[in-house]
Design a protein around this motif. Structure first.
Motif, PDB file in Angstrom:
ATOM      1  N   LYS A 176       0.785  -1.209   0.060  1.00  0.00           N
ATOM      2  CA  LYS A 176      -0.032   0.122  -0.085  1.00  0.00           C
ATOM      3  C   LYS A 176       0.701   1.270   0.088  1.00  0.00           C
ATOM      4  O   LYS A 176       0.343   2.345  -0.453  1.00  0.00           O
ATOM      5  CB  LYS A 176      -0.867   0.018   1.337  1.00  0.00           C
ATOM      6  CG  LYS A 176      -2.190  -1.199   1.109  1.00  0.00           C
ATOM      7  CD  LYS A 176      -2.974  -0.963   2.344  1.00  0.00           C
ATOM      8  CE  LYS A 176      -3.960  -2.179   2.578  1.00  0.00           C
ATOM      9  NZ  LYS A 176      -4.641  -2.052   3.646  1.00  0.00           N
ATOM     10  N   PHE A 177       1.981   1.154   0.791  1.00  0.00           N
ATOM     11  CA  PHE A 177       2.781   2.185   0.812  1.00  0.00           C
ATOM     12  C   PHE A 177       3.305   2.450  -0.563  1.00  0.00           C
ATOM     13  O   PHE A 177       3.689   3.800  -0.936  1.00  0.00           O
ATOM     14  CB  PHE A 177       3.984   2.086   1.818  1.00  0.00           C
ATOM     15  CG  PHE A 177       4.870   3.061   2.217  1.00  0.00           C
ATOM     16  CD1 PHE A 177       4.371   4.181   3.041  1.00  0.00           C
ATOM     17  CD2 PHE A 177       5.814   3.435   1.584  1.00  0.00           C
ATOM     18  CE1 PHE A 177       4.896   5.123   3.330  1.00  0.00           C
ATOM     19  CE2 PHE A 177       6.957   4.464   2.162  1.00  0.00           C
ATOM     20  CZ  PHE A 177       6.318   5.564   3.116  1.00  0.00           C
ATOM     21  N   ASP A 178       3.876   1.415  -1.468  1.00  0.00           N
ATOM     22  CA  ASP A 178       4.610   1.712  -2.575  1.00  0.00           C
ATOM     23  C   ASP A 178       3.275   2.256  -3.728  1.00  0.00           C
ATOM     24  O   ASP A 178       3.514   3.005  -4.647  1.00  0.00           O
ATOM     25  CB  ASP A 178       4.886   0.333  -3.227  1.00  0.00           C
ATOM     26  CG  ASP A 178       5.090   0.377  -4.526  1.00  0.00           C
ATOM     27  OD1 ASP A 178       6.150   1.148  -4.996  1.00  0.00           O
ATOM     28  OD2 ASP A 178       4.223  -0.263  -5.679  1.00  0.00           O
ATOM     29  N   LEU A 179       1.952   1.774  -3.586  1.00  0.00           N
ATOM     30  CA  LEU A 179       1.163   2.229  -4.375  1.00  0.00           C
ATOM     31  C   LEU A 179       0.477   3.634  -4.274  1.00  0.00           C
ATOM     32  O   LEU A 179      -0.010   4.242  -5.175  1.00  0.00           O
ATOM     33  CB  LEU A 179      -0.239   1.340  -4.142  1.00  0.00           C
ATOM     34  CG  LEU A 179       0.240  -0.067  -4.743  1.00  0.00           C
ATOM     35  CD1 LEU A 179      -1.194  -0.939  -4.701  1.00  0.00           C
ATOM     36  CD2 LEU A 179       0.546  -0.084  -6.267  1.00  0.00           C
ATOM     37  N   ALA A 180       0.863   4.176  -3.038  1.00  0.00           N
ATOM     38  CA  ALA A 180       0.520   5.499  -2.877  1.00  0.00           C
ATOM     39  C   ALA A 180       1.282   6.532  -3.353  1.00  0.00           C
ATOM     40  O   ALA A 180       2.535   6.073  -3.804  1.00  0.00           O
ATOM     41  CB  ALA A 180       0.559   5.783  -1.232  1.00  0.00           C
ATOM     42  N   THR A 181       1.242   7.532  -3.635  1.00  0.00           N
ATOM     43  CA  THR A 181       1.990   8.897  -4.418  1.00  0.00           C
ATOM     44  C   THR A 181       2.966   9.126  -3.412  1.00  0.00           C
ATOM     45  O   THR A 181       2.988   9.044  -2.215  1.00  0.00           O
ATOM     46  CB  THR A 181       1.022  10.058  -4.700  1.00  0.00           C
ATOM     47  OG1 THR A 181       0.465  10.568  -3.798  1.00  0.00           O
ATOM     48  CG2 THR A 181       0.117   9.595  -5.594  1.00  0.00           C
ATOM     49  N   GLU A 182       3.914   9.919  -3.937  1.00  0.00           N
ATOM     50  CA  GLU A 182       5.026  10.482  -2.894  1.00  0.00           C
ATOM     51  C   GLU A 182       4.628  11.508  -1.948  1.00  0.00           C
ATOM     52  O   GLU A 182       4.939  11.505  -0.846  1.00  0.00           O
ATOM     53  CB  GLU A 182       6.223  10.932  -3.779  1.00  0.00           C
ATOM     54  CG  GLU A 182       6.912  10.055  -4.544  1.00  0.00           C
ATOM     55  CD  GLU A 182       8.383  10.660  -5.543  1.00  0.00           C
ATOM     56  OE1 GLU A 182       8.281  11.822  -5.171  1.00  0.00           O
ATOM     57  OE2 GLU A 182       8.784   9.796  -6.170  1.00  0.00           O
ATOM     58  N   GLU A 183       3.607  12.363  -2.188  1.00  0.00           N
ATOM     59  CA  GLU A 183       2.946  13.149  -1.482  1.00  0.00           C
ATOM     60  C   GLU A 183       2.101  12.557  -0.318  1.00  0.00           C
ATOM     61  O   GLU A 183       2.082  12.928   0.789  1.00  0.00           O
ATOM     62  CB  GLU A 183       1.876  14.095  -2.079  1.00  0.00           C
ATOM     63  CG  GLU A 183       2.788  15.058  -3.191  1.00  0.00           C
ATOM     64  CD  GLU A 183       3.255  14.160  -4.443  1.00  0.00           C
ATOM     65  OE1 GLU A 183       2.667  13.294  -4.740  1.00  0.00           O
ATOM     66  OE2 GLU A 183       4.009  14.835  -5.106  1.00  0.00           O
ATOM     67  N   GLU A 184       1.454  10.976  -0.574  1.00  0.00           N
ATOM     68  CA  GLU A 184       0.720  10.576   0.215  1.00  0.00           C
ATOM     69  C   GLU A 184       1.653   9.667   1.241  1.00  0.00           C
ATOM     70  O   GLU A 184       1.130   9.523   2.457  1.00  0.00           O
ATOM     71  CB  GLU A 184      -0.215   9.751  -0.323  1.00  0.00           C
ATOM     72  CG  GLU A 184      -1.402  10.392  -1.303  1.00  0.00           C
ATOM     73  CD  GLU A 184      -1.968   9.315  -2.095  1.00  0.00           C
ATOM     74  OE1 GLU A 184      -3.372   9.828  -2.326  1.00  0.00           O
ATOM     75  OE2 GLU A 184      -1.904   8.263  -2.475  1.00  0.00           O
ATOM     76  N   ARG A 185       2.832   9.318   0.874  1.00  0.00           N
ATOM     77  CA  ARG A 185       3.518   8.505   1.807  1.00  0.00           C
ATOM     78  C   ARG A 185       4.172   9.485   3.195  1.00  0.00           C
ATOM     79  O   ARG A 185       4.390  10.494   2.956  1.00  0.00           O
ATOM     80  CB  ARG A 185       4.683   7.855   1.016  1.00  0.00           C
ATOM     81  CG  ARG A 185       4.360   6.925   0.061  1.00  0.00           C
ATOM     82  CD  ARG A 185       5.634   6.700  -0.771  1.00  0.00           C
ATOM     83  NE  ARG A 185       5.603   5.871  -1.857  1.00  0.00           N
ATOM     84  CZ  ARG A 185       6.194   6.012  -3.050  1.00  0.00           C
ATOM     85  NH1 ARG A 185       7.046   6.463  -3.157  1.00  0.00           N
ATOM     86  NH2 ARG A 185       5.884   5.035  -4.120  1.00  0.00           N
ATOM     87  N   SER A 186       3.978   8.662   4.174  1.00  0.00           N
ATOM     88  CA  SER A 186       4.259   9.346   5.353  1.00  0.00           C
ATOM     89  C   SER A 186       5.451   8.510   6.364  1.00  0.00           C
ATOM     90  O   SER A 186       5.195   7.337   6.364  1.00  0.00           O
ATOM     91  CB  SER A 186       3.039   9.831   6.397  1.00  0.00           C
ATOM     92  OG  SER A 186       3.385  10.480   7.367  1.00  0.00           O
ATOM     93  N   VAL A 187       6.443   9.435   6.585  1.00  0.00           N
ATOM     94  CA  VAL A 187       7.411   8.634   7.457  1.00  0.00           C
ATOM     95  C   VAL A 187       6.846   8.033   8.754  1.00  0.00           C
ATOM     96  O   VAL A 187       7.187   7.344   9.284  1.00  0.00           O
ATOM     97  CB  VAL A 187       8.717   9.556   7.541  1.00  0.00           C
ATOM     98  CG1 VAL A 187       8.202  10.660   8.476  1.00  0.00           C
ATOM     99  CG2 VAL A 187       9.918   8.807   8.264  1.00  0.00           C
ATOM    100  N   LEU A 188       5.785   8.868   9.001  1.00  0.00           N
ATOM    101  CA  LEU A 188       5.229   8.499  10.422  1.00  0.00           C
ATOM    102  C   LEU A 188       4.482   7.041  10.244  1.00  0.00           C
ATOM    103  O   LEU A 188       4.734   6.395  11.361  1.00  0.00           O
ATOM    104  CB  LEU A 188       3.911   9.423  10.797  1.00  0.00           C
ATOM    105  CG  LEU A 188       4.106  10.903  11.067  1.00  0.00           C
ATOM    106  CD1 LEU A 188       2.970  11.702  11.171  1.00  0.00           C
ATOM    107  CD2 LEU A 188       4.697  10.739  12.416  1.00  0.00           C
ATOM    108  N   TRP A 189       4.457   6.548   9.481  1.00  0.00           N
ATOM    109  CA  TRP A 189       3.751   5.026   9.264  1.00  0.00           C
ATOM    110  C   TRP A 189       4.866   4.164   9.591  1.00  0.00           C
ATOM    111  O   TRP A 189       4.753   3.192  10.352  1.00  0.00           O
ATOM    112  CB  TRP A 189       3.196   4.763   7.828  1.00  0.00           C
ATOM    113  CG  TRP A 189       2.728   3.379   7.636  1.00  0.00           C
ATOM    114  CD1 TRP A 189       1.589   2.767   8.359  1.00  0.00           C
ATOM    115  CD2 TRP A 189       3.640   2.347   7.263  1.00  0.00           C
ATOM    116  NE1 TRP A 189       1.815   1.330   8.030  1.00  0.00           N
ATOM    117  CE2 TRP A 189       2.954   1.129   7.565  1.00  0.00           C
ATOM    118  CE3 TRP A 189       4.842   2.450   6.654  1.00  0.00           C
ATOM    119  CZ2 TRP A 189       3.479  -0.232   6.946  1.00  0.00           C
ATOM    120  CZ3 TRP A 189       5.241   0.945   6.243  1.00  0.00           C
ATOM    121  CH2 TRP A 189       4.508  -0.104   6.388  1.00  0.00           C
ATOM    122  N   LEU A 190       6.060   4.374   8.888  1.00  0.00           N
ATOM    123  CA  LEU A 190       7.340   3.487   9.146  1.00  0.00           C
ATOM    124  C   LEU A 190       7.773   3.521  10.606  1.00  0.00           C
ATOM    125  O   LEU A 190       8.006   2.600  11.230  1.00  0.00           O
ATOM    126  CB  LEU A 190       8.506   4.059   8.207  1.00  0.00           C
ATOM    127  CG  LEU A 190       8.065   4.119   6.722  1.00  0.00           C
ATOM    128  CD1 LEU A 190       9.220   4.671   5.839  1.00  0.00           C
ATOM    129  CD2 LEU A 190       7.930   2.409   6.142  1.00  0.00           C
TER     130      LEU A 190
END
Length: 643
Positions: free
Chosen positions: A527-541
């Protein structure tokens, strides 16, 4: 940006095309040197004046090497990035081919760069063919430079200060100054080489009149076209051949008709560089080399067939722009431009059909997942292709790894990805998946990992920019983390089969929990990969890392509780605790790999991380907060989403 589930190159200074004589064409290298040296020695013995002509050619070629290296240093990868952006339309690709070849004065280098990017999957085949078309037009500017300036001005007087200043700049530490020094010195050597070729032919004329060997008519066209092709193959530069032809023509050592034939042959010979370059490329690189050959052969055939009307067109254009009727050097430049532009005009309307033919003639091979797909010789020359190809190969490794991880856990990847409830899908997966996990690991994981390590070690010896080298080594570490996760699952395989193929009470629940957690982590990374760069959040990691640590502790406490209640035996508990260590080690490795693969590459995310990244105390707080979201019995929520 492509990622784990997305769609899915600097040379040694002074040797930008040395790779062309490696590998499959080793036989060529074996015979090329003695034949070349023997031919030169015979020519020197035959006439001392040939030495100055040969020296002029050598100096000219050395200047081209310096000029190419200068643009690589001066550009700092900008040329490669421009190439990627310039292929969004055929017109832009054509323009890029013209401009880049005009600046670099080497259609061969542009061809090699294009093959490199095409092999790495960074540009389309249509875009690559468009660049090749444009490069053929761009290479005509060299003939204009020599005929219009080199023969009419004492360029040697300009060459000396250019070389002197350029060499001083070459010894500077700053890459910008060194690159400019290589380019300036290379241009000076180009001028000096032209001067020596011109002087050599002038002196040679006093001893031997080469026009005695002129051949008129169709025979002359064919024979001298062959000579031009052979000369270009030997020098690996149609530009050098054209300079040699123009200086010989200006010195009266060639007839105009034979010079026209030599120019046509030079265009055919320049395809050899692309063909040799494609030997180390994948099927896309071979398609582009074939397109180059078809284009140049078609252009040459049209020029030979229409030689009379083309000569008349040259005379008409020359008179129109004020070129003297006896200025055959400039008229040759006009002819060279006309027939190359004519070739592009003839081929552009059938570009789509040409691409279809190339795709049918050189089909895409059935991918062998056990072999590297992107790490081939064609991508070795340029930093952008090195990094991009390695990223795609790490993606390939990850794809193989996740499939093996799922099978090792007795799960089907497609079923888990499609499941609305991962835990339920895991509980329903009881049938044994027949698998020799050691053999599959050796074939699909270890082979690719070894190729990645070998590649990063090899390119580490190149003169890469520090930031690019750092990213390449970081990708190697990502690959190592992925392989470590697979090894951990290998250890789990035995007890997974023992306790999950048929229900055995609480111990089966425990192992199903481990299977669910590993599957969930992989799903979330997807899911993280399929998200756009703007939607990815380091918080999730960071939250995921915290969650894993808390889950690990909760799992240990749950096992202790089950032992006290007599629901599982101490032996089974010991096995589970050992396997739990392997499982959470695998999950930590996958999350760390995702972090390195995505976040470190994304500058914007890196800036956010600097502002809101968790420290160890934050991780502990997040772990305590996330515990509130767990299901009863200590099992974490296995269906939460990325955001």
């Amino acid at each position: 940006m492509t990622g784990f589930y997305g769609n899915g190159a600097l040379c040694a200074q002074g040797q930008p095309q040395a790779w062309l004589l490696r590998g499959k064409n080793g036989a060529m290298r074996k015979y090329y040197l003695p034949v070349a040296i023997g031919t030169l020695l015979f020519a020197f013995w035959f006439s001392p004046d040939v030495q100055e002509i040969a020296a002029g050619v050598a100096i000219f070629l050395f200047g081209m090497l310096m000029l190419e290296d200068g643009f690589k240093l001066f550009g700092g990868g900008r040329l490669e990035r421009l190439l990627t952006a310039a292929t969004r339309s055929t017109g832009r690709a054509l323009s890029f081919g013209i401009v880049s070849t005009t600046l670099l004065q080497s259609s061969s280098l542009v061809s090699v760069i294009t093959i490199s990017f095409l092999s790495a999957g960074l540009i389309s085949l249509v875009g690559g063919v468009g660049i090749i078309f444009g490069a053929n037009i761009g290479t005509t500017t060299g003939a204009w430079l020599v005929a219009g300036l080199g023969l009419k001005v004492d360029i040697a007087s300009y060459a000396m200060p250019m070389i002197a200043v350029g060499i001083v700049m070459v010894f500077q530490k700053q890459k910008l100054w060194r690159g400019a020094g290589y380019a300036l010195g290379g241009l000076g050597f180009l001028f000096l080489g032209i001067h020596h070729m011109k002087e050599g032919f002038e002196a040679f004329r006093d001893q031997i009149d080469l026009t005695r060997f002129a051949l008129p008519g169709l025979v002359g066209l064919l024979v001298y076209s062959a000579f031009g092709m052979v000369a270009t193959v030997i020098m690996q530069s149609s530009h050098a051949t054209m300079v040699l032809v123009i200086t010989a023509l200006a010195a009266g050592q060639l007839t105009y008709d034979n010079a026209l034939a030599l120019a046509i042959g030079a265009n055919i010979g320049t395809t050899v560089t692309a063909i040799i370059g494609s030997l180390g490329a994948n099927f896309q690189g071979k398609r582009l080399a074939l397109a180059h050959l078809i284009f140049n052969l078609t252009t040459a055939a049209v020029a030979l067939a229409l030689i009379v009307p083309l000569r008349e067109a040259v005379d008409w254009i020359s008179a129109l722009v004020g070129i003297a009727a006896s200025d055959y050097a400039l008229k040759l430049a006009v002819f060279h431009t006309i027939f190359n532009v004519l070739g592009v005009l003839l081929m552009l309307p059938v570009l789509g059909r040409l691409v279809v033919f190339l795709e049918r003639r050189i089909g895409e091979p059935v991918p062998d997942v056990s072999q590297p797909r992107y790490l081939n010789e064609a991508i070795d020359q340029f930093p952008e292709t090195l990094e991009s190809a390695l990223r795609k190969e790490v993606l390939h490794l990850y794809d193989n790894a996740t499939e093996l991880i799922f099978h090792g856990l007795n799960l089907h990847r497609s079923e888990v990805f499609e499941a609305d409830n991962i835990a339920q899908a895991v509980r329903q997966s009881r049938a044994i998946i027949e698998l020799d996990i050691d053999e599959r690991y050796e074939r699909k994981i270890k082979t690719l990992h070894a190729a990645i390590v070998d590649f990063t070690t090899r390119v580490g010896g190149k003169r890469l920019a520090p930031e690019i080298a750092d990213r390449i080594y970081a990708l190697r570490d990502v690959a190592t983390g992925i392989v470590t996760a697979v090894k951990s699952v290998k250890h789990l395989r035995k007890n997974v089969l023992r306790y999950t193929t048929h229900p055995q009470g609480k111990v089966t629940d425990l192992y199903d929990g481990l299977r669910t957690e590993i599957a969930r982590v992989i799903v979330e990374i997807r899911k993280f990969d399929l998200a756009t760069e703007e939607e990815r959040s380091v918080l999730w990691l960071d939250q995921e890392r915290a969650q894993l640590e808390d889950d690990s502790r909760s799992s240990a406490r749950r096992v202790e509780d089950l032992i006290r209640k007599g629901h599982i035996s101490p032996a089974a508990a010991t096995s589970f605790l050992n396997d739990s260590g392997y499982a959470y080690g695998a999950m930590r490795g996958l999350v760390a790999a995702a972090r390195a693969y995505y976040v470190e590459r994304d500058r914007a995310v890196a800036e956010v991380e600097q502002l809101i990244g968790f420290d160890e105390e934050d991780l502990q707080d997040a772990a305590r907060d996330s515990a509130a979201g767990q299901h009863a019995g200590g099992t974490p929520d296995r269906n939460r989403t990325v955001m």
